[in-house]
Design a protein around this motif. Structure first.
Motif, PDB file in Angstrom:
ATOM      1  N   ALA A  70       0.969  -1.310  -0.184  1.00  8.62           N
ATOM      2  CA  ALA A  70       0.200   0.122  -0.382  1.00  8.62           C
ATOM      3  C   ALA A  70       0.532   1.458   0.318  1.00  8.62           C
ATOM      4  CB  ALA A  70      -0.938   0.280   1.575  1.00  8.62           C
ATOM      5  N   VAL A  71       2.082   1.278   0.559  1.00  7.66           N
ATOM      6  CA  VAL A  71       3.441   2.796   0.556  1.00  7.66           C
ATOM      7  C   VAL A  71       3.632   3.013  -0.105  1.00  7.66           C
ATOM      8  CG1 VAL A  71       4.960   3.436   1.515  1.00  7.66           C
ATOM      9  CG2 VAL A  71       3.468   1.938   3.088  1.00  7.66           C
ATOM     10  N   SER A  72       4.499   0.916  -1.330  1.00  5.78           N
ATOM     11  CA  SER A  72       5.078   2.018  -2.257  1.00  5.78           C
ATOM     12  C   SER A  72       4.953   1.039  -3.547  1.00  5.78           C
ATOM     13  CB  SER A  72       6.778   0.574  -1.467  1.00  5.78           C
ATOM     14  OG  SER A  72       5.940  -0.840  -1.855  1.00  5.78           O
ATOM     15  N   VAL A 113      -9.941  -9.223   4.345  1.00  6.39           N
ATOM     16  CA  VAL A 113      -7.737  -8.464   4.083  1.00  6.39           C
ATOM     17  C   VAL A 113      -7.579  -8.220   3.366  1.00  6.39           C
ATOM     18  CG1 VAL A 113      -5.935  -8.424   5.294  1.00  6.39           C
ATOM     19  CG2 VAL A 113      -7.653  -8.939   7.063  1.00  6.39           C
ATOM     20  N   VAL A 114      -6.819  -9.052   2.294  1.00  5.61           N
ATOM     21  CA  VAL A 114      -6.401  -9.269   1.306  1.00  5.61           C
ATOM     22  C   VAL A 114      -7.403  -7.970   0.383  1.00  5.61           C
ATOM     23  CG1 VAL A 114      -5.611 -10.051  -0.868  1.00  5.61           C
ATOM     24  CG2 VAL A 114      -5.397 -11.271   1.297  1.00  5.61           C
ATOM     25  N   ASP A 115      -8.626  -9.230   0.091  1.00  7.68           N
ATOM     26  CA  ASP A 115      -9.527  -7.691  -0.419  1.00  7.68           C
ATOM     27  C   ASP A 115      -9.009  -6.379  -0.394  1.00  7.68           C
ATOM     28  OD1 ASP A 115      -9.686 -10.230  -1.672  1.00  7.68           O
ATOM     29  OD2 ASP A 115     -12.396 -10.669  -1.193  1.00  7.68           O
ATOM     30  N   TYR A 124      -5.054   3.830  -3.380  1.00  6.07           N
ATOM     31  CA  TYR A 124      -3.363   4.717  -4.041  1.00  6.07           C
ATOM     32  C   TYR A 124      -3.202   4.791  -4.900  1.00  6.07           C
ATOM     33  CZ  TYR A 124      -3.792   4.420   1.046  1.00  6.07           C
ATOM     34  OH  TYR A 124      -4.154   3.928   2.999  1.00  6.07           O
ATOM     35  N   THR A 125      -3.349   3.820  -5.995  1.00  8.25           N
ATOM     36  CA  THR A 125      -2.555   4.482  -7.091  1.00  8.25           C
ATOM     37  C   THR A 125      -3.021   4.781  -8.005  1.00  8.25           C
ATOM     38  OG1 THR A 125      -2.014   1.988  -6.912  1.00  8.25           O
ATOM     39  CG2 THR A 125      -2.071   3.122  -9.627  1.00  8.25           C
ATOM     40  N   GLU A 126      -4.237   5.042  -8.006  1.00 15.01           N
ATOM     41  CA  GLU A 126      -5.470   6.583  -8.075  1.00 15.01           C
ATOM     42  C   GLU A 126      -5.385   8.165  -7.560  1.00 15.01           C
ATOM     43  OE1 GLU A 126      -8.979   4.955  -8.631  1.00 15.01           O
ATOM     44  OE2 GLU A 126      -8.722   3.307  -9.801  1.00 15.01           O
ATOM     45  N   ASN A 127      -4.194   7.716  -7.033  1.00 19.54           N
ATOM     46  CA  ASN A 127      -4.376   9.771  -6.245  1.00 19.54           C
ATOM     47  C   ASN A 127      -5.642   9.358  -4.892  1.00 19.54           C
ATOM     48  OD1 ASN A 127      -1.542   9.547  -6.784  1.00 19.54           O
ATOM     49  ND2 ASN A 127      -2.667  10.209  -8.649  1.00 19.54           N
ATOM     50  N   GLN A 128      -6.393   7.982  -4.656  1.00 14.87           N
ATOM     51  CA  GLN A 128      -7.164   8.403  -4.009  1.00 14.87           C
ATOM     52  C   GLN A 128      -6.929   8.195  -2.517  1.00 14.87           C
ATOM     53  OE1 GLN A 128     -10.644   6.517  -6.084  1.00 14.87           O
ATOM     54  NE2 GLN A 128     -10.363   7.687  -7.345  1.00 14.87           N
ATOM     55  N   ARG A 129      -6.867   9.315  -2.001  1.00 14.38           N
ATOM     56  CA  ARG A 129      -5.446   9.078  -0.705  1.00 14.38           C
ATOM     57  C   ARG A 129      -6.515   8.546   0.772  1.00 14.38           C
ATOM     58  NH1 ARG A 129      -0.512   8.231  -0.726  1.00 14.38           N
ATOM     59  NH2 ARG A 129      -0.352   8.077   1.230  1.00 14.38           N
ATOM     60  N   VAL A 130      -7.570   9.664   0.581  1.00 18.10           N
ATOM     61  CA  VAL A 130      -8.897   9.573   1.714  1.00 18.10           C
ATOM     62  C   VAL A 130      -9.513   8.201   1.371  1.00 18.10           C
ATOM     63  CG1 VAL A 130     -10.533  10.526   2.506  1.00 18.10           C
ATOM     64  CG2 VAL A 130      -8.190  11.695   1.345  1.00 18.10           C
ATOM     65  N   LEU A 135      -9.843   2.427   3.524  1.00 18.18           N
ATOM     66  CA  LEU A 135     -10.153   1.365   3.199  1.00 18.18           C
ATOM     67  C   LEU A 135      -9.058   0.374   4.162  1.00 18.18           C
ATOM     68  CD1 LEU A 135     -10.532   0.865  -0.880  1.00 18.18           C
ATOM     69  CD2 LEU A 135     -11.817  -0.012   1.009  1.00 18.18           C
ATOM     70  N   MET A 136      -8.106   1.379   4.497  1.00 21.43           N
ATOM     71  CA  MET A 136      -6.462   0.110   4.713  1.00 21.43           C
ATOM     72  C   MET A 136      -7.759   0.376   6.516  1.00 21.43           C
ATOM     73  SD  MET A 136      -4.105  -0.915   3.638  1.00 21.43           S
ATOM     74  CE  MET A 136      -3.176  -1.390   4.464  1.00 21.43           C
ATOM     75  N   ALA A 137      -8.101   1.025   6.828  1.00 19.44           N
ATOM     76  CA  ALA A 137      -8.544   0.948   8.436  1.00 19.44           C
ATOM     77  C   ALA A 137      -9.397   0.192   8.435  1.00 19.44           C
ATOM     78  CB  ALA A 137      -9.173   2.722   8.348  1.00 19.44           C
ATOM     79  N   ASN A 138     -10.766  -0.220   7.400  1.00 26.42           N
ATOM     80  CA  ASN A 138     -11.061  -1.053   7.455  1.00 26.42           C
ATOM     81  C   ASN A 138     -10.521  -2.470   7.523  1.00 26.42           C
ATOM     82  OD1 ASN A 138     -13.671  -2.646   6.985  1.00 26.42           O
ATOM     83  ND2 ASN A 138     -14.102  -2.659   5.072  1.00 26.42           N
TER      84      ASN A 138
END
Length: 277
Positions: A70-72, A113-115, A124-130, A135-138
């Motif tokens: 998710a980060v890299s 978790v994986v999905d 993140y790839t589409e620059n939709q960080r919010v 999603l990562m919180a979920n």
């Protein structure tokens, strides 16, 4: 005991000792078999604990590489995450035969978790960080659920492994105590039976030897031990016949000597009468 022959008594002693030995070995073999089964169960429980620990480690790697992805957004992180998921699925397949309900729930949570993590990567790839952060919180909620499920499974397996170990130790102690008691009882029984049988042989035999020595020394009034049905009784009967024959021979010898003395006395008187004439 005198009703039985010496050979029969010795066979009886050997049979009793053999039965005691066989019975003791059968009991010890059965108890050792039970201990082996318990140890096998303990080994299986330990293997399950190791498997659960490995599953926990594999899920930890999966969490790390999903977070790294998710980060890299690197392909390498995605490959490592897939490898960790395969290891996790392999460990869960082993645990499934033991805890199918828990494993099914864990798999469902891992899939979530994986999905959700991959959806976050796409965001993140589409620059939709919010959206990605949401999603990562979920995903973290599902991660916490998997951690709780795996932790509970590991704790239960560890408790069962400890119980199996305690059971094996207790059974081993009981087996040792019972084995010692059985060996002591068997030894006491064998010694007591041996003493009884040996005394049933040596006692009459000693009295018979004393009677033989007295009769051969000329004491024909020596009583002979009672005649039994064993070999010693047969020898006692023979000795009684021998003693009676000796006594009869001495009686006949004494009568012959008295007759010879009477003949000599008559001859002397006849000689004196002839000389007087």
């Amino acid at each position: 005991m005198a009703r039985f022959s010496i050979f029969s008594r010795l066979v009886l002693l050997a049979a009793v000792l053999l039965c005691v030995l066989i019975g003791t070995n059968l009991y010890l073999g059965r108890e050792l078999g039970r201990n082996v089964d318990v140890l096998a169960e303990q080994g299986q429980a330990i293997d399950l604990v190791k498997t659960a620990d490995n599953a926990n480690v594999a899920f930890g790697d999966l969490k790390y590489w999903l977070a790294d992805l998710a980060v890299s957004l690197l392909v390498r992180a995605e490959m490592r995450a897939e490898e960790a998921r395969e290891r996790l699925n392999a460990e869960l397949a082993v645990l499934e035969t033991y805890a199918p309900a828990e494993v099914e729930e864990i798999r469902a949570e891992v899939d979530q978790v994986v999905d959700v993590a991959l959806q976050a990567v796409d965001a993140y790839t589409e620059n939709q960080r919010v959206v990605g952060n949401s999603l990562m919180a979920n995903a973290r909620q599902h991660i916490e659920a998997v951690d709780e499920l795996l932790g509970g499974l590991v704790a239960r397996l560890q408790a069962e492994a400890q119980t199996a170990r305690d059971t094996a130790v207790e059974q081993a102690r009981e087996t040792v105590v019972v084995a010692i008691v059985m060996v002591v009882l068997a030894s006491v029984l064998g010694i007591a039976l041996t003493v009884v049988i040996v005394r049933s042989i040596t006692g009459p035999l000693g009295r018979l030897v004393n009677a033989i020595q007295a009769i051969t020394a000329g004491k024909l009034d020596t009583p002979v031990p009672a005649v039994g049905h064993d070999e010693i009784g047969t020898m006692a009967g023979t000795l009684a016949l021998f003693r009676d024959s000796l006594a009869e021979r001495e009686r006949l010898t004494a009568e012959r000597e008295r007759a010879e003395a009477a003949v000599r006395h008559m001859q002397s008187r006849l000689t004196d009468a002839v000389e007087s004439i």
